[in-house]
Each structure stands twice: as C-alpha cells, then as structure tokens.
Design a protein around this motif. Structure first.
Motif, PDB file in Angstrom:
ATOM      1  N   VAL A  77       0.807  -1.217   0.000  1.00 54.22           N
ATOM      2  CA  VAL A  77       0.000   0.000   0.000  1.00 54.22           C
ATOM      3  C   VAL A  77       0.840   1.267   0.000  1.00 54.22           C
ATOM      4  CG1 VAL A  77      -2.085  -1.025   0.977  1.00 54.22           C
ATOM      5  CG2 VAL A  77      -0.332  -0.143   2.497  1.00 54.22           C
ATOM      6  N   ASP A  78       2.015   1.234   0.583  1.00 52.96           N
ATOM      7  CA  ASP A  78       2.865   2.426   0.605  1.00 52.96           C
ATOM      8  C   ASP A  78       3.262   2.876  -0.800  1.00 52.96           C
ATOM      9  OD1 ASP A  78       2.813   2.507   3.385  1.00 52.96           O
ATOM     10  OD2 ASP A  78       4.553   1.181   3.559  1.00 52.96           O
ATOM     11  N   ALA A  79       3.292   1.959  -1.740  1.00 51.45           N
ATOM     12  CA  ALA A  79       3.705   2.275  -3.110  1.00 51.45           C
ATOM     13  C   ALA A  79       2.572   2.872  -3.950  1.00 51.45           C
ATOM     14  CB  ALA A  79       4.255   1.026  -3.787  1.00 51.45           C
ATOM     15  N   ILE A  80       1.368   2.969  -3.375  1.00 52.68           N
ATOM     16  CA  ILE A  80       0.233   3.553  -4.108  1.00 52.68           C
ATOM     17  C   ILE A  80       0.469   5.034  -4.358  1.00 52.68           C
ATOM     18  CG2 ILE A  80      -2.208   4.179  -3.934  1.00 52.68           C
ATOM     19  CD1 ILE A  80      -2.647   1.465  -2.534  1.00 52.68           C
ATOM     20  N   GLY A  81       1.070   5.701  -3.410  1.00 54.03           N
ATOM     21  CA  GLY A  81       1.411   7.115  -3.581  1.00 54.03           C
ATOM     22  C   GLY A  81       0.211   7.998  -3.814  1.00 54.03           C
ATOM     23  N   GLN A  82       0.302   8.877  -4.808  1.00 50.42           N
ATOM     24  CA  GLN A  82      -0.736   9.869  -5.101  1.00 50.42           C
ATOM     25  C   GLN A  82      -1.622   9.458  -6.275  1.00 50.42           C
ATOM     26  OE1 GLN A  82      -1.198  12.636  -3.159  1.00 50.42           O
ATOM     27  NE2 GLN A  82       0.355  11.694  -1.874  1.00 50.42           N
ATOM     28  N   SER A  83      -1.943   8.192  -6.369  1.00 48.82           N
ATOM     29  CA  SER A  83      -2.765   7.699  -7.477  1.00 48.82           C
ATOM     30  C   SER A  83      -4.189   8.230  -7.405  1.00 48.82           C
ATOM     31  CB  SER A  83      -2.820   6.174  -7.450  1.00 48.82           C
ATOM     32  OG  SER A  83      -1.539   5.635  -7.614  1.00 48.82           O
ATOM     33  N   GLN A  84      -4.777   8.461  -8.571  1.00 48.71           N
ATOM     34  CA  GLN A  84      -6.202   8.783  -8.639  1.00 48.71           C
ATOM     35  C   GLN A  84      -7.033   7.505  -8.786  1.00 48.71           C
ATOM     36  OE1 GLN A  84      -4.027  10.741 -10.678  1.00 48.71           O
ATOM     37  NE2 GLN A  84      -4.121  12.390  -9.201  1.00 48.71           N
ATOM     38  N   ILE A  85      -6.436   6.477  -9.398  1.00 46.95           N
ATOM     39  CA  ILE A  85      -7.126   5.198  -9.588  1.00 46.95           C
ATOM     40  C   ILE A  85      -6.211   4.085  -9.095  1.00 46.95           C
ATOM     41  CG2 ILE A  85      -8.086   3.555 -11.259  1.00 46.95           C
ATOM     42  CD1 ILE A  85      -8.763   5.908 -13.069  1.00 46.95           C
ATOM     43  N   VAL A  86      -6.771   3.182  -8.292  1.00 45.77           N
ATOM     44  CA  VAL A  86      -6.070   1.972  -7.888  1.00 45.77           C
ATOM     45  C   VAL A  86      -6.892   0.795  -8.402  1.00 45.77           C
ATOM     46  CG1 VAL A  86      -5.264   0.540  -5.973  1.00 45.77           C
ATOM     47  CG2 VAL A  86      -5.052   3.039  -5.835  1.00 45.77           C
ATOM     48  N   TYR A  87      -6.279   0.007  -9.273  1.00 41.54           N
ATOM     49  CA  TYR A  87      -6.908  -1.189  -9.815  1.00 41.54           C
ATOM     50  C   TYR A  87      -6.406  -2.363  -8.994  1.00 41.54           C
ATOM     51  CZ  TYR A  87      -8.322  -4.821 -13.099  1.00 41.54           C
ATOM     52  OH  TYR A  87      -8.890  -5.935 -13.664  1.00 41.54           O
ATOM     53  N   VAL A  88      -7.308  -3.036  -8.286  1.00 39.55           N
ATOM     54  CA  VAL A  88      -6.935  -4.148  -7.413  1.00 39.55           C
ATOM     55  C   VAL A  88      -7.041  -5.456  -8.202  1.00 39.55           C
ATOM     56  CG1 VAL A  88      -7.388  -5.320  -5.235  1.00 39.55           C
ATOM     57  CG2 VAL A  88      -7.823  -2.859  -5.432  1.00 39.55           C
ATOM     58  N   ALA A  89      -5.883  -6.064  -8.460  1.00 41.55           N
ATOM     59  CA  ALA A  89      -5.834  -7.334  -9.194  1.00 41.55           C
ATOM     60  C   ALA A  89      -6.539  -8.425  -8.396  1.00 41.55           C
ATOM     61  CB  ALA A  89      -4.390  -7.725  -9.473  1.00 41.55           C
ATOM     62  N   ASP A  90      -7.081  -9.389  -9.094  1.00 45.57           N
ATOM     63  CA  ASP A  90      -7.821 -10.485  -8.475  1.00 45.57           C
ATOM     64  C   ASP A  90      -7.034 -11.144  -7.337  1.00 45.57           C
ATOM     65  OD1 ASP A  90     -10.021 -12.241  -8.211  1.00 45.57           O
ATOM     66  OD2 ASP A  90      -9.017 -13.734  -9.463  1.00 45.57           O
ATOM     67  N   GLY A  91      -5.763 -11.399  -7.550  1.00 48.32           N
ATOM     68  CA  GLY A  91      -4.934 -12.069  -6.548  1.00 48.32           C
ATOM     69  C   GLY A  91      -4.633 -11.235  -5.318  1.00 48.32           C
ATOM     70  N   LYS A  92      -4.944  -9.946  -5.357  1.00 46.98           N
ATOM     71  CA  LYS A  92      -4.698  -9.047  -4.225  1.00 46.98           C
ATOM     72  C   LYS A  92      -5.994  -8.532  -3.599  1.00 46.98           C
ATOM     73  CE  LYS A  92      -0.218  -8.361  -3.717  1.00 46.98           C
ATOM     74  NZ  LYS A  92       0.464  -8.384  -2.434  1.00 46.98           N
ATOM     75  N   SER A  93      -7.116  -9.161  -3.910  1.00 49.26           N
ATOM     76  CA  SER A  93      -8.404  -8.721  -3.395  1.00 49.26           C
ATOM     77  C   SER A  93      -8.461  -8.714  -1.876  1.00 49.26           C
ATOM     78  CB  SER A  93      -9.529  -9.605  -3.940  1.00 49.26           C
ATOM     79  OG  SER A  93      -9.607  -9.474  -5.339  1.00 49.26           O
ATOM     80  N   SER A  94      -7.707  -9.615  -1.257  1.00 47.88           N
ATOM     81  CA  SER A  94      -7.706  -9.686   0.209  1.00 47.88           C
ATOM     82  C   SER A  94      -7.073  -8.446   0.841  1.00 47.88           C
ATOM     83  CB  SER A  94      -6.972 -10.942   0.680  1.00 47.88           C
ATOM     84  OG  SER A  94      -5.623 -10.908   0.258  1.00 47.88           O
ATOM     85  N   ALA A  95      -6.353  -7.658   0.065  1.00 50.90           N
ATOM     86  CA  ALA A  95      -5.714  -6.439   0.573  1.00 50.90           C
ATOM     87  C   ALA A  95      -6.631  -5.218   0.470  1.00 50.90           C
ATOM     88  CB  ALA A  95      -4.419  -6.176  -0.181  1.00 50.90           C
ATOM     89  N   LEU A  96      -7.877  -5.409   0.047  1.00 51.31           N
ATOM     90  CA  LEU A  96      -8.775  -4.277  -0.148  1.00 51.31           C
ATOM     91  C   LEU A  96      -8.930  -3.452   1.132  1.00 51.31           C
ATOM     92  CD1 LEU A  96     -10.658  -2.646  -1.972  1.00 51.31           C
ATOM     93  CD2 LEU A  96     -12.510  -4.180  -1.284  1.00 51.31           C
ATOM     94  N   ASP A  97      -9.090  -4.087   2.276  1.00 52.71           N
ATOM     95  CA  ASP A  97      -9.235  -3.341   3.532  1.00 52.71           C
ATOM     96  C   ASP A  97      -8.024  -2.451   3.796  1.00 52.71           C
ATOM     97  OD1 ASP A  97     -11.768  -4.310   4.092  1.00 52.71           O
ATOM     98  OD2 ASP A  97     -11.040  -5.923   5.396  1.00 52.71           O
ATOM     99  N   ASP A  98      -6.825  -2.965   3.558  1.00 53.94           N
ATOM    100  CA  ASP A  98      -5.610  -2.168   3.750  1.00 53.94           C
ATOM    101  C   ASP A  98      -5.565  -0.990   2.777  1.00 53.94           C
ATOM    102  OD1 ASP A  98      -4.748  -3.889   5.766  1.00 53.94           O
ATOM    103  OD2 ASP A  98      -3.584  -5.124   4.371  1.00 53.94           O
ATOM    104  N   ILE A  99      -5.991  -1.221   1.543  1.00 54.08           N
ATOM    105  CA  ILE A  99      -6.018  -0.153   0.536  1.00 54.08           C
ATOM    106  C   ILE A  99      -7.023   0.920   0.937  1.00 54.08           C
ATOM    107  CG2 ILE A  99      -6.550   0.378  -1.879  1.00 54.08           C
ATOM    108  CD1 ILE A  99      -5.537  -2.514  -2.510  1.00 54.08           C
ATOM    109  N   LEU A 100      -8.194   0.488   1.406  1.00 58.62           N
ATOM    110  CA  LEU A 100      -9.221   1.434   1.838  1.00 58.62           C
ATOM    111  C   LEU A 100      -8.725   2.287   3.005  1.00 58.62           C
ATOM    112  CD1 LEU A 100     -12.383  -0.846   1.596  1.00 58.62           C
ATOM    113  CD2 LEU A 100     -11.846   1.130   0.142  1.00 58.62           C
ATOM    114  N   LYS A 101      -8.038   1.667   3.958  1.00 64.21           N
ATOM    115  CA  LYS A 101      -7.498   2.423   5.099  1.00 64.21           C
ATOM    116  C   LYS A 101      -6.432   3.402   4.643  1.00 64.21           C
ATOM    117  CE  LYS A 101      -8.418  -1.173   8.465  1.00 64.21           C
ATOM    118  NZ  LYS A 101      -7.855  -2.311   9.185  1.00 64.21           N
TER     119      LYS A 101
END
Length: 168
Positions: free
Chosen positions: A83-107
């Motif tokens: 998640v630290d590498a997301i930076g200042q993105s306007q769009i984050v596309y969550v790949a199928d294999g990383k769906s379990s990280a959605l809560d971390d991305i949302l936080k």
C-alpha cells in the motif's frame, strides 16, 4: 451530446466482446480508461495516475495508455505490491490475486479522492468504487458503489452510471 452517445455505444460494444473463458485484459483496460474519462476528481494535477495493485495482465494493457491524454490529464501507469507504493494515485486497480488487501487499501486511501476498481466480482460491496462482473452471456459489466464514491468526492457521469449492472 452526440460524442457522449457514441462513446456509450462503443463502451457497450466492448462489453459484449469480453469472453469469460479467457480474460480479455484489453477490454478491462478500455473499461478502466472509459471509467476515468467519465469520472471527475475534486483536485487533480496534470496527471491521471493509475496504479495496478498486484500482478495482473491488465498492467501490460494499461501501459499502452501511458502518456496519452484523458480529459486533459496525462496517463501515468505504475504497479505496486504494497500500500505504501500507491502514492498519489487517482485510480487503484486491485488485481484479483490481491483482493484480500482491499481493507488495507481502503485504510491507506481513506479520506482521499482515490477511485478503487476491483477486478474481482463483488468488491464494490466491500468498499471499492467499481468492480467487474462477467455475466452469464460472457459479457463484461461493472458494479458501482456510489456511497463510497461520494465519500471520496469522485463524481461519475449519469451516462456511465446508467451502464452499471448493480449500484449501491
């Protein structure tokens, strides 16, 4: 108005061309770009930064859009595995294999105008702004979480919202 109608027709034709047997990431990529085209953010510099979170072949397809112009913004595509590498993105596309990280991305993106698109069906119910769904007739569609988009101050055109399979 004529341009919007033509774009919607192209969007629907792309949906019909997606097949469930083989994931057509070119179509997924076109959906992401069209979602961006018909969405607006409260503040945006000259870039439209799209981050693919996890490994997905959509990354290669989105790279073909790198440097192109979408609504006056230059597309910049990157890939992240944390998640630290997301930076200042306007769009984050969550790949199928990383769906379990959605809560971390949302936080990590909480309170920020970041549009989260889930590759896996049903992620819109868990907080993603959009998620893809392959219909019984093998067409690719999307679901929208308007509540989450409103919280993030992201506006989606009515013509795009009208194409949604489901919305909450």
């Amino acid at each position: 108005m004529r341009h919007v109608i033509l774009s919607i027709i192209v969007f629907v034709v792309m949906a019909v061309s997606a097949h469930a047997q083989t994931t057509n990431y070119q179509v997924y990529s076109l959906f992401v770009i069209n979602i961006a085209k018909y969405s607006s953010w409260p503040e945006q510099n000259g870039e439209l930064h799209i981050t693919v979170f996890g490994k997905s072949k959509i990354y290669d397809e989105l790279l073909k859009q790198n440097g192109k112009n979408v609504n006056g913004h230059i597309v910049k595509v990157s890939q992240a595995d944390n998640v630290d590498a997301i930076g200042q993105s306007q769009i984050v596309y969550v790949a199928d294999g990383k769906s379990s990280a959605l809560d971390d991305i949302l936080k990590f993106t909480q309170g920020k105008p970041v549009l989260i698109i889930g590759e896996r069906e049903g992620l819109f119910k868990k907080g993603a702004g959009f998620s893809f769904v392959v219909m019984e007739n093998s067409t690719l569609r999307f679901d929208i979480n308007n509540t989450e988009l409103d919280k993030r101050q992201i506006k989606v055109s009515k013509s795009l919202a009208a194409l949604a399979n489901q919305s909450i």
